[in-house]
Design a protein around this motif. Structure first.
Motif, mmCIF file in Angstrom:
data_model
loop_
_atom_site.group_PDB
_atom_site.id
_atom_site.type_symbol
_atom_site.label_atom_id
_atom_site.label_comp_id
_atom_site.label_asym_id
_atom_site.label_seq_id
_atom_site.Cartn_x
_atom_site.Cartn_y
_atom_site.Cartn_z
ATOM 1 N N UNK A 108 0.821 -1.215 0.000
ATOM 2 C CA UNK A 108 0.000 0.000 0.000
ATOM 3 C C UNK A 108 0.853 1.262 0.000
ATOM 4 N N UNK A 109 0.351 2.314 -0.629
ATOM 5 C CA UNK A 109 1.039 3.602 -0.621
ATOM 6 C C UNK A 109 0.873 4.332 0.699
ATOM 7 N N UNK A 110 -0.123 3.949 1.459
ATOM 8 C CA UNK A 110 -0.340 4.592 2.750
ATOM 9 C C UNK A 110 -0.735 6.051 2.605
ATOM 10 N N UNK A 111 -0.205 6.905 3.478
ATOM 11 C CA UNK A 111 -0.579 8.312 3.498
ATOM 12 C C UNK A 111 -0.101 9.077 2.266
ATOM 13 N N UNK A 112 0.833 8.487 1.512
ATOM 14 C CA UNK A 112 1.299 9.156 0.292
ATOM 15 C C UNK A 112 0.244 9.111 -0.803
ATOM 16 N N UNK A 113 -0.626 8.105 -0.766
ATOM 17 C CA UNK A 113 -1.619 7.918 -1.822
ATOM 18 C C UNK A 113 -2.506 9.124 -2.076
ATOM 19 N N UNK A 114 -3.125 9.712 -1.036
ATOM 20 C CA UNK A 114 -4.000 10.866 -1.261
ATOM 21 C C UNK A 114 -3.288 12.071 -1.862
ATOM 22 N N UNK A 115 -1.988 12.226 -1.561
ATOM 23 C CA UNK A 115 -1.249 13.356 -2.118
ATOM 24 C C UNK A 115 -1.079 13.184 -3.625
ATOM 25 N N UNK A 116 -0.738 11.963 -4.058
ATOM 26 C CA UNK A 116 -0.607 11.697 -5.493
ATOM 27 C C UNK A 116 -1.968 11.779 -6.164
ATOM 28 N N UNK A 117 -2.978 11.242 -5.509
ATOM 29 C CA UNK A 117 -4.346 11.311 -6.042
ATOM 30 C C UNK A 117 -4.760 12.751 -6.313
ATOM 31 N N UNK A 118 -4.356 13.643 -5.420
ATOM 32 C CA UNK A 118 -4.747 15.050 -5.543
ATOM 33 C C UNK A 118 -4.021 15.747 -6.681
ATOM 34 N N UNK A 119 -2.938 15.128 -7.182
ATOM 35 C CA UNK A 119 -2.161 15.733 -8.256
ATOM 36 C C UNK A 119 -0.864 16.349 -7.781
ATOM 37 N N UNK A 120 -0.428 15.992 -6.555
ATOM 38 C CA UNK A 120 0.821 16.513 -6.024
ATOM 39 C C UNK A 120 0.609 17.352 -4.787
ATOM 40 N N UNK A 121 1.702 17.785 -4.213
ATOM 41 C CA UNK A 121 1.632 18.428 -2.903
ATOM 42 C C UNK A 121 0.982 19.812 -2.959
#
Length: 251
Positions: free
Chosen positions: A222-235
């Protein structure tokens, strides 16, 4: 003045350290993996736009994370950033559409000659390979953000590797260009360039790589907490959704 990645990272750190969550800088390294600990900083009432679609409070519709399907391009160990994008192309500016397109055309242009297949055919701007499969220490070398950007610009959606250099993983998440997925076994020894694969995201946060050519399946971490950041299109997009920087003007 344009907001810098450093200032956004600082804002996220400050928000995490003052919120009701346990203090957590956005890019805190885990002790056992190449990944990072991203504590969710967006309230449950805020919708995160994903690459596939959104969970919208207005429409009430819910969509799963995107599934990637296509040909894979297979690499081995220690693929460094000079092989991903040679330093001579570092003057190209990803925010300029023409430069971004050029970056994509040069993706993986620095690979040694033992890789006879080209990721992007000379004269083309996009790659026919949507998934890159790598071995150990993928993305080692310099810290240039052009590395994940050029892969995304070429049309790649995900890298599946045995492990990552930490700075490359971090840049993948920060730019939101490509999903850096980690395999539990050495997939690069069991797949060949040109195999037809699917990267399937599960509701529990895990992922699966299916090789339709060999008829084998591989569980991904799993990507864990990094997943939502990538989903959003970056930081930057993630920080805008969290209200840490002003939203882009609509016109």
């Amino acid at each position: 003045m344009a907001t810098s990645l450093h200032s956004v990272n600082h804002a996220l750190f400050k928000s995490a350290s003052t919120s009701s969550l346990s203090p957590s800088p956005v890019f805190r390294l885990n002790s056992t993996t190449a990944g990072f600990n991203f504590k969710p900083l967006i309230s449950s009432s805020s919708a995160i736009i994903t690459r596939a679609a959104v969970s919208s409070s207005e429409s009430g519709e819910s969509h799963n994370r995107e599934t990637f399907h296509g040909l894979c391009f297979v690499l081995k160990d220690n693929i460094d950033t000079d092989q991903i994008i040679p330093a001579e192309y570092g003057t190209l500016i990803p925010s300029i559409p023409e430069d971004r397109e050029k970056l994509g055309s040069f993706a993986l242009n620095g690979l040694p000659k033992l890789y006879s297949e080209r990721f992007v055919v000379p004269g083309e701007m996009k790659s026919k390979y949507s998934v890159i499969i790598g071995g150990d220490n993928f993305g080692c070398g310099s810290s240039r953000e052009h590395a994940p950007v050029c892969l995304g610009a070429a049309g790649a959606k995900a890298v599946v590797a045995e492990s990552y250099a930490r700075i490359f993983f971090r840049n993948c998440v920060a730019t939101g260009e490509i999903f850096p997925l980690e395999s539990e076994v050495r997939i690069c020894d069991e797949c060949k360039t040109g195999d037809v694969v699917t990267v399937e995201h599960k509701e529990d946060g895990s992922s699966l790589l299916i090789n339709h050519t060999t008829r084998k399946e591989y569980k991904l971490k799993p990507l864990g907490d990094a997943g939502p950041v990538i989903d959003a299109g970056g930081i930057f997009a993630y920080a805008r959704k969290a209200g840490m920087i002003p939203a882009s003007s609509s016109g």
